[in-house]
Design a protein around this motif. Structure first.
Motif, short mmCIF file in Angstrom:
data_model
loop_
_atom_site.label_atom_id
_atom_site.label_comp_id
_atom_site.label_asym_id
_atom_site.label_seq_id
_atom_site.Cartn_x
_atom_site.Cartn_y
_atom_site.Cartn_z
N LYS A 1 2.79 10.09 0.83
CA LYS A 1 4.08 9.45 0.57
C LYS A 1 4.61 8.75 1.82
CE LYS A 1 5.90 9.47 -2.81
NZ LYS A 1 5.73 8.55 -3.97
N SER A 2 4.29 9.28 3.00
CA SER A 2 4.68 8.61 4.22
C SER A 2 3.98 7.26 4.33
CB SER A 2 4.35 9.48 5.44
OG SER A 2 4.75 8.85 6.63
N LEU A 3 2.71 7.23 3.96
CA LEU A 3 1.96 5.98 3.95
C LEU A 3 2.59 4.98 2.99
CD1 LEU A 3 -1.83 6.91 4.08
CD2 LEU A 3 -0.73 5.11 5.41
N GLN A 4 2.95 5.46 1.81
CA GLN A 4 3.57 4.57 0.83
C GLN A 4 4.90 4.01 1.36
OE1 GLN A 4 5.04 6.25 -2.88
NE2 GLN A 4 4.26 4.49 -4.02
N ASN A 5 5.68 4.87 2.00
CA ASN A 5 6.95 4.42 2.57
C ASN A 5 6.76 3.36 3.63
OD1 ASN A 5 8.42 6.18 0.96
ND2 ASN A 5 8.50 7.79 2.51
N ASN A 6 5.69 3.50 4.42
CA ASN A 6 5.45 2.57 5.52
C ASN A 6 4.80 1.26 5.08
OD1 ASN A 6 6.56 4.08 7.61
ND2 ASN A 6 4.66 5.18 8.02
N LEU A 7 4.08 1.32 3.96
CA LEU A 7 3.30 0.14 3.56
C LEU A 7 3.93 -0.64 2.41
CD1 LEU A 7 -0.29 1.67 3.71
CD2 LEU A 7 0.83 0.22 5.41
N THR A 8 4.93 -0.07 1.76
CA THR A 8 5.59 -0.76 0.66
C THR A 8 7.10 -0.64 0.82
OG1 THR A 8 5.80 1.14 -0.85
CG2 THR A 8 3.69 0.00 -0.83
N CYS A 9 7.82 -1.39 0.06
CA CYS A 9 9.27 -1.27 0.06
C CYS A 9 9.66 -0.22 -0.97
CB CYS A 9 9.92 -2.61 -0.28
SG CYS A 9 11.73 -2.55 -0.24
N THR A 10 10.23 0.89 -0.51
CA THR A 10 10.64 1.98 -1.41
C THR A 10 12.16 2.15 -1.41
OG1 THR A 10 10.28 3.59 0.37
CG2 THR A 10 8.46 3.22 -1.17
N THR A 11 12.87 1.14 -0.93
CA THR A 11 14.34 1.18 -0.90
C THR A 11 14.90 -0.03 -1.63
OG1 THR A 11 14.39 -0.01 1.21
CG2 THR A 11 14.38 2.40 1.31
N THR A 12 16.18 0.02 -1.88
CA THR A 12 16.84 -1.12 -2.49
C THR A 12 17.88 -1.69 -1.53
OG1 THR A 12 18.42 0.40 -3.54
CG2 THR A 12 16.53 -0.32 -4.86
N PRO A 13 18.13 -2.99 -1.53
CA PRO A 13 17.43 -3.99 -2.35
C PRO A 13 15.97 -4.14 -1.94
CG PRO A 13 18.79 -5.07 -0.72
CD PRO A 13 19.12 -3.60 -0.63
N TRP A 14 15.14 -4.50 -2.92
CA TRP A 14 13.70 -4.63 -2.66
C TRP A 14 13.39 -5.98 -2.01
CZ3 TRP A 14 10.00 -8.16 -4.09
CH2 TRP A 14 8.66 -7.79 -3.84
N PHE A 15 12.44 -5.93 -1.06
CA PHE A 15 11.90 -7.15 -0.47
C PHE A 15 10.39 -7.00 -0.37
CE2 PHE A 15 16.12 -6.50 1.40
CZ PHE A 15 16.75 -7.68 1.04
N PRO A 16 9.65 -8.07 -0.50
CA PRO A 16 8.19 -7.96 -0.30
C PRO A 16 7.91 -7.52 1.13
CG PRO A 16 8.87 -10.26 -0.38
CD PRO A 16 10.06 -9.45 -0.78
N MET A 17 6.96 -6.62 1.26
CA MET A 17 6.70 -6.01 2.57
C MET A 17 5.21 -5.89 2.80
SD MET A 17 7.95 -2.25 3.80
CE MET A 17 7.21 -1.41 5.19
N GLY A 18 4.76 -6.29 3.97
CA GLY A 18 3.36 -6.10 4.35
C GLY A 18 2.40 -6.92 3.51
N ASN A 19 1.17 -6.44 3.47
CA ASN A 19 0.09 -7.13 2.79
C ASN A 19 -0.02 -6.65 1.35
OD1 ASN A 19 -2.96 -6.99 1.97
ND2 ASN A 19 -2.81 -8.67 3.44
N ALA A 20 -0.10 -7.58 0.40
CA ALA A 20 -0.13 -7.21 -1.02
C ALA A 20 -1.36 -6.38 -1.37
CB ALA A 20 -0.07 -8.46 -1.89
N ASP A 21 -2.50 -6.69 -0.75
CA ASP A 21 -3.71 -5.90 -1.02
C ASP A 21 -3.53 -4.45 -0.58
OD1 ASP A 21 -5.11 -8.00 -2.13
OD2 ASP A 21 -6.02 -8.62 -0.22
N THR A 22 -2.92 -4.27 0.60
CA THR A 22 -2.69 -2.91 1.10
C THR A 22 -1.67 -2.18 0.23
OG1 THR A 22 -3.14 -3.70 3.34
CG2 THR A 22 -2.09 -1.55 3.14
N ARG A 23 -0.64 -2.90 -0.23
CA ARG A 23 0.32 -2.28 -1.15
C ARG A 23 -0.38 -1.79 -2.40
NH1 ARG A 23 3.76 -6.96 0.00
NH2 ARG A 23 3.32 -7.78 -2.09
N TYR A 24 -1.26 -2.61 -2.91
CA TYR A 24 -2.00 -2.24 -4.12
C TYR A 24 -2.82 -0.98 -3.89
CZ TYR A 24 -5.82 -2.15 -7.48
OH TYR A 24 -6.74 -1.73 -8.41
#
Length: 263
Positions: A53-76
């Motif tokens: 979950k720490s990885l998910q928090n660091n690699l994706t946007c898990t807060t609001t308002p949402w903004f695109p964050m980091g690399n889309a492939d890594t988010r996936y």
């Protein structure tokens, strides 16, 4: 030229061998031995979810308002792993996290879950690992294991988290252990079926598809930076050393139990 991934695999091979051939496995001979092993192993299952979950928090946007964050492939990659780990299916097809599935296995086997429940309850209230350890009387080996995981979590360094997640936690269950579980399941099918399913699911999902995703994620995050790869290797080595200490702790408790039983 050898890739950084292959260099890490080669460098950690001796540590992996020590884990895969640990003397602990030879001491798990019946369901009582398995219960002791599970008491230690459950901490690794729980903090694995925290690292994830720490990885998910660091690699994706898990807060609001949402903004695109980091690399889309890594988010996936991380989101797909989270789905499998946090909402897999149990023997009855019900959605469960792998930690919840492990607790079900402990209940079915008769293993004591009071310690891990006390640990989690105290941690929820205080947010302090040491207080949770004290309240639950967590074994020292489990404390050292969790402490290092949270050292990596609290670093907020995504490439270190990814490396430890990928090389320090996946694919570390030997075939011999599966044979032991099968033998215990043959004798106690009503007590070990969930645990057997958990191990098989772990190998199928975590050691297969998820390990490929995690390797790709680590490769994306470390990129071509030799310093990141060097740091990643050292973090993975320490993680594996802590796993050996965790197994040592379970082994020592089993030896004490077996020595008492001999008298």
């Amino acid at each position: 030229m050898i890739s950084p991934i292959e260099q890490i695999k080669s460098a950690i091979a001796p540590l992996r061998d020590r884990i895969l051939n640990h003397k602990l496995y030879h001491e798990i001979n019946d369901i009582n031995d398995l219960r002791i092993f599970m008491k230690y192993h459950v901490y690794a299952v729980w903090d694995f979810m925290s690292l994830l979950k720490s990885l998910q928090n660091n690699l994706t946007c898990t807060t609001t308002p949402w903004f695109p964050m980091g690399n889309a492939d890594t988010r996936y990659l991380i989101n797909e792993i989270v789905v499998g780990e946090e909402s897999d299916i149990d023997l009855e097809g019900k959605r469960k996290s792998h930690f919840e599935l492990y607790l079900d296995a402990m209940h079915q086997s008769g293993a004591d879950t009071k310690e891990i429940h006390q640990f989690i309850q105290t941690l929820k209230v205080t947010g302090n690992l040491q207080e949770a350890y004290t309240s639950a009387q967590t074994p020292s080996a489990a404390q050292q294991f969790v402490n290092y995981t949270f050292e990596i979590v609290n670093s907020n360094c995504d490439y270190l988290q990814a490396a430890v997640f990928t090389f320090g936690r996946e694919d570390l269950i030997p075939g011999m252990f599966m044979s032991i579980i099968q033998e215990i399941n043959n004798d106690f099918p009503d007590n070990v079926s969930i645990y057997k399913y958990y191990i098989e699911r772990h190998i199928e999902v975590d050691g297969g598809h998820h390990s490929h995703l995690a390797l790709q994620m680590t490769n994306n995050l470390c990129g071509t930076d030799p310093f990141k790869w060097e740091q990643a290797l050292e973090a993975v080595k320490t993680s594996l050393e802590r796993r050996i200490l965790l197994w040592d702790g379970a082994y020592n408790e089993l030896m004490v139990k077996n020595k008492k039983a001999a008298y």
